[in-house]
Design a protein around this motif. Structure first.
Motif, PDB file in Angstrom:
ATOM      1  N   ARG A   1     -72.364   0.430  54.052  1.00  0.00           N
ATOM      2  CA  ARG A   1     -72.560  -0.858  54.811  1.00  0.00           C
ATOM      3  C   ARG A   1     -73.804  -1.631  54.370  1.00  0.00           C
ATOM      4  O   ARG A   1     -75.030  -1.207  54.115  1.00  0.00           O
ATOM      5  CB  ARG A   1     -72.848  -0.350  56.201  1.00  0.00           C
ATOM      6  CG  ARG A   1     -71.552   0.209  56.984  1.00  0.00           C
ATOM      7  CD  ARG A   1     -71.891   0.828  58.161  1.00  0.00           C
ATOM      8  NE  ARG A   1     -70.821   1.381  58.943  1.00  0.00           N
ATOM      9  CZ  ARG A   1     -70.352   0.783  59.796  1.00  0.00           C
ATOM     10  NH1 ARG A   1     -70.942  -0.423  60.511  1.00  0.00           N
ATOM     11  NH2 ARG A   1     -69.022   1.202  60.512  1.00  0.00           N
ATOM     12  N   GLY A   2     -73.612  -3.155  54.110  1.00  0.00           N
ATOM     13  CA  GLY A   2     -74.564  -3.838  53.473  1.00  0.00           C
ATOM     14  C   GLY A   2     -74.765  -3.842  52.236  1.00  0.00           C
ATOM     15  O   GLY A   2     -75.689  -4.725  51.751  1.00  0.00           O
TER      16      GLY A   2
ATOM     17  N   LYS B   1     -69.805  -6.391  49.002  1.00  0.00           N
ATOM     18  CA  LYS B   1     -69.053  -7.061  50.114  1.00  0.00           C
ATOM     19  C   LYS B   1     -68.558  -6.301  51.351  1.00  0.00           C
ATOM     20  O   LYS B   1     -67.918  -6.699  52.119  1.00  0.00           O
ATOM     21  CB  LYS B   1     -67.718  -7.285  49.436  1.00  0.00           C
ATOM     22  CG  LYS B   1     -67.902  -8.303  48.336  1.00  0.00           C
ATOM     23  CD  LYS B   1     -66.214  -8.828  47.572  1.00  0.00           C
ATOM     24  CE  LYS B   1     -66.629  -9.663  46.290  1.00  0.00           C
ATOM     25  NZ  LYS B   1     -65.181  -9.834  45.820  1.00  0.00           N
ATOM     26  N   SER B   2     -69.421  -4.907  51.510  1.00  0.00           N
ATOM     27  CA  SER B   2     -69.075  -4.313  52.808  1.00  0.00           C
ATOM     28  C   SER B   2     -69.808  -4.772  53.732  1.00  0.00           C
ATOM     29  O   SER B   2     -71.457  -4.854  53.619  1.00  0.00           O
ATOM     30  CB  SER B   2     -69.521  -2.669  52.626  1.00  0.00           C
ATOM     31  OG  SER B   2     -68.469  -2.273  51.520  1.00  0.00           O
ATOM     32  N   ASN B   3     -69.395  -4.882  55.032  1.00  0.00           N
ATOM     33  CA  ASN B   3     -70.063  -5.579  56.168  1.00  0.00           C
ATOM     34  C   ASN B   3     -70.370  -4.305  56.935  1.00  0.00           C
ATOM     35  O   ASN B   3     -70.097  -3.130  56.832  1.00  0.00           O
ATOM     36  CB  ASN B   3     -69.447  -6.600  56.694  1.00  0.00           C
ATOM     37  CG  ASN B   3     -68.805  -7.543  55.995  1.00  0.00           C
ATOM     38  OD1 ASN B   3     -69.846  -8.304  55.502  1.00  0.00           O
ATOM     39  ND2 ASN B   3     -67.652  -8.331  56.234  1.00  0.00           N
TER      40      ASN B   3
END
Length: 202
Positions: free
Chosen positions: A39-40, A43-45
């Motif tokens: 995460r972060g 492209k990972s949200n």
């Protein structure tokens, strides 16, 4: 004719545009590789919360397990990824766990490098030492003697947490240059035979 599948949990620096190149030696050895961005990263949200990041790590493993038998899956963690790898290995029955430059726990590492920071202010504990106690598959740890980011003492402490651990130290190697040493590739070659061949040799 793949030798197996590696679920790879990468280090803190960069994203898949970098790590996709770093895992190429495993592909050359004949393995398939699944690798994700946390995460972060890239492209990972998503919000960076420890429990959610561990859930994400396990979700990727479950994706792998839905497509291939666990006796053909190896889990690999590097640096900060060793905590996620150890967690996933403790919850599943992979063929083996490989840890590169692991820390004992993130809390102990921060206290060592920045002792003025109170423990209660640490946002991420990442207790690799606790997870590794619950791992039941063979474990391989490789660490450079001159690691200035995660001192080798971390790997040595982890070694004593599980009797299934096989220990490899590389003289003169740092944190990011292990792949420059022949001993590193020798270790990969040792773990590279297919799980069925390894099983026969036990």
């Amino acid at each position: 004719n793949r030798k197996g599948l590696i679920v790879y949990y990468h280090g803190n620096a960069g994203d898949l545009s970098r790590w996709g190149k770093i895992i190429s030696p495993f592909v050359e050895l004949g393995f398939d590789v699944i690798i994700m961005d946390y995460r972060g990263y890239g492209k990972s949200n998503g919000k960076r919360q420890t429990n959610l990041m561990y859930d994400d790590a396990n979700m990727v493993y479950q994706f792998a397990k839905s497509r291939i038998d666990e006796d053909s899956i190896s889990i690999y963690g590097r640096s900060i990824g060793t905590s996620f790898a150890s967690y996933v290995a403790s919850k599943n029955e992979a063929f083996e766990l490989f840890l590169e430059s692991p820390f004992y726990s993130f809390e102990s590492l921060v206290n060592y490098r920045f002792p003025i920071i109170p423990s209660f202010l640490l946002r991420f504990k990442l207790p690799t030492n606790k997870f590794i106690r619950g791992v039941k598959c063979p474990i391989y740890i490789i660490h450079g003697t001159d690691d200035g980011i995660v001192p080798i003492e971390n790997g040595i402490r982890l070694r004593d947490e599980n009797e299934l651990i096989k220990w490899y130290s590389i003289e003169g190697a740092g944190h990011n240059d292990l792949s420059n040493y022949k001993e590193y590739h020798d270790c990969l070659l040792y773990t590279s035979p297919s799980p069925r061949d390894r099983q026969k040799s036990r």
